[in-house]
Design a protein around this motif. Structure first.
Motif, mmCIF file in Angstrom:
data_model
loop_
_atom_site.group_PDB
_atom_site.id
_atom_site.type_symbol
_atom_site.label_atom_id
_atom_site.label_comp_id
_atom_site.label_asym_id
_atom_site.label_seq_id
_atom_site.Cartn_x
_atom_site.Cartn_y
_atom_site.Cartn_z
ATOM 1 N N VAL A 21 -27.792 19.494 18.056
ATOM 2 C CA VAL A 21 -26.958 18.196 16.950
ATOM 3 C C VAL A 21 -27.921 17.905 16.028
ATOM 4 O O VAL A 21 -28.728 17.309 15.144
ATOM 5 C CB VAL A 21 -27.385 16.531 17.560
ATOM 6 N N THR A 23 -25.413 16.942 12.797
ATOM 7 C CA THR A 23 -24.988 16.358 12.252
ATOM 8 C C THR A 23 -23.685 15.591 13.473
ATOM 9 O O THR A 23 -23.704 15.673 14.856
ATOM 10 C CB THR A 23 -23.026 17.333 11.760
ATOM 11 N N PHE A 24 -23.650 13.771 12.991
ATOM 12 C CA PHE A 24 -22.607 13.437 13.263
ATOM 13 C C PHE A 24 -21.425 12.994 12.513
ATOM 14 O O PHE A 24 -21.219 13.138 11.573
ATOM 15 C CB PHE A 24 -23.783 11.740 13.404
ATOM 16 N N SER A 103 -17.586 13.724 9.536
ATOM 17 C CA SER A 103 -19.249 14.319 9.531
ATOM 18 C C SER A 103 -20.272 13.041 8.947
ATOM 19 O O SER A 103 -19.620 13.312 7.286
ATOM 20 C CB SER A 103 -18.982 15.165 9.662
ATOM 21 N N TYR A 106 -27.428 15.177 9.766
ATOM 22 C CA TYR A 106 -28.690 14.558 10.085
ATOM 23 C C TYR A 106 -29.197 13.232 9.548
ATOM 24 O O TYR A 106 -29.644 12.483 9.549
ATOM 25 C CB TYR A 106 -29.533 15.302 10.856
ATOM 26 N N PHE A 180 -30.901 14.401 20.933
ATOM 27 C CA PHE A 180 -29.431 14.091 20.765
ATOM 28 C C PHE A 180 -28.722 15.793 20.835
ATOM 29 O O PHE A 180 -28.825 16.437 20.280
ATOM 30 C CB PHE A 180 -29.154 13.288 19.588
ATOM 31 N N SER A 183 -23.267 14.455 23.085
ATOM 32 C CA SER A 183 -22.279 14.036 22.242
ATOM 33 C C SER A 183 -23.053 13.866 20.619
ATOM 34 O O SER A 183 -23.513 12.954 20.868
ATOM 35 C CB SER A 183 -20.980 13.427 22.781
ATOM 36 N N ASN A 184 -22.246 14.394 19.573
ATOM 37 C CA ASN A 184 -22.545 13.522 18.578
ATOM 38 C C ASN A 184 -21.303 13.108 17.916
ATOM 39 O O ASN A 184 -21.139 12.374 16.040
ATOM 40 C CB ASN A 184 -22.495 14.883 17.666
ATOM 41 N N CYS A 191 -24.141 4.738 10.849
ATOM 42 C CA CYS A 191 -25.754 4.835 11.316
ATOM 43 C C CYS A 191 -25.876 3.711 11.897
ATOM 44 O O CYS A 191 -26.958 3.421 11.438
ATOM 45 C CB CYS A 191 -25.665 6.159 10.568
#
Length: 321
Positions: A21, A23-24, A103, A106, A180, A183-184, A191
């Motif tokens: 992970v 990116t979220f 997105s 991180y 993580f 799932s992201n 956040c």
């Protein structure tokens, strides 16, 4: 043994999963474009009002000599803090309302959390410092200018920021040392700590305890300062013989108490409760309230009932004609 992967290979596989992970995805409120567009217009208006109201209040304190006292210095710092607080969250949220790609990188997520918690915690400490300032001003008004000098109020402001940054560092480091690997997708508009803990692969019990006890301790400490300060203020009011004096004190302190109750109420609801009670959809609405709506309300709360601020506004508006 044949067929059993070496320990180092297992570690490598685990490490690969952990670092996947980078990116979220901020899922936000809804996928419906029409509703997203309505929310975009609504929150854009709120954000612009927040910036104009708070930065306008800072400008008033700078340019009007009648507002050059510690009470308004604290208020200008609070207004600047609210403008920054809202700016950490709102611009990205507005972009995500209209963008297909929701997105956040991180490092971007780490930075957003660090700044968001810093400004949020600083506001808790600053509201307590403002309550102490009101106590000094009302309990012994003749000595106010002697008691609340720059050597007193500047350390209070600086300590508030240092306390906020320290608290933010604790939670940011604790959260982003978790794995993580699944799932992201973050079910939130920014956040925040609870939704990130919800998608972590690691055990989050220590993080949840840290959140509960750190936020709980800060809330207890700052609320205690507010209660003690206003306890002494109440004693001072009861000793006043002038009805006009009492009305002025209630007018000055009422706005601060309103701001304190709204802000601390939402913080306590959000973070000082068992993790089993977290409901991310409801929490998202509450988070938006204290990060976006409260910064918009503060200029209204602190200026509408304040004669000096209203006079300064009228003077500034007349200068443009």
């Amino acid at each position: 043994m044949p067929g059993v992967p070496p320990v180092m290979d297992l570690y490598t596989i685990h490490l690969t999963n952990v670092t996947e992970v980078n990116t979220f995805i901020l899922l936000g409120f809804t996928d419906g474009f029409e509703l997203q567009f309505i929310l975009f217009v609504l929150f854009l208006a709120v954000y612009l009002f927040t910036l104009v109201g708070n930065l306008g209040l800072v400008l008033l304190v700078i340019i009007d000599s009648r507002l050059h006292n510690p009470m308004y210095y604290f208020l200008s710092v609070l207004s600047f803090l609210d403008a920054c607080y809202s700016s950490v969250v709102t611009p990205k949220m507005l972009v995500n309302f209209l963008a297909k790609n929701k997105s956040i990188s991180y490092p971007g997520c780490v930075t957003q959390m660090l700044l968001f918690v810093t400004f949020g915690t600083t506001e808790c400490f600053l509201l307590a410092a403002m309550a102490y300032d009101r106590y000094v001003a009302i309990y012994n008004p003749l000595l106010y200018s002697v008691s609340m000098t720059p050597r007193v109020y500047l350390p209070l402001i600086i300590t508030s920021y240092l306390g906020g940054f320290t608290h933010a560092m604790i939670h940011t480091v604790a959260t982003f040392t978790l794995s993580f690997c699944g799932s992201n997708e973050i079910r939130h508009v920014f956040c925040d700590i609870p939704p990130l803990l919800a998608i972590a692969c690691s055990d989050t019990k220590m993080n949840q305890l840290l959140l509960f006890y750190c936020v709980g301790s800060i809330e207890m400490f700052t609320i205690l300062i507010v209660l003690v300060s206003y306890g002494f203020i109440l004693l001072a009011i009861l000793k006043m013989r002038s009805a006009e004096g009492r009305r002025k004190v209630f007018s000055t302190c009422g706005s601060h108490l309103t701001g304190v109750c709204i802000y601390h109420g939402t913080i306590l609801f959000m973070y000082v409760r068992p993790s089993s009670n977290y409901a991310l959809e409801h929490d998202m609405i509450v988070s938006v309230f204290y990060t976006i709506v409260i910064p918009m309300l503060n200029p209204i709360i602190y200026s509408l009932r304040n004669k000096d601020v209203k006079k300064a506004m009228k003077k500034l508006l007349k200068s443009f004609h």
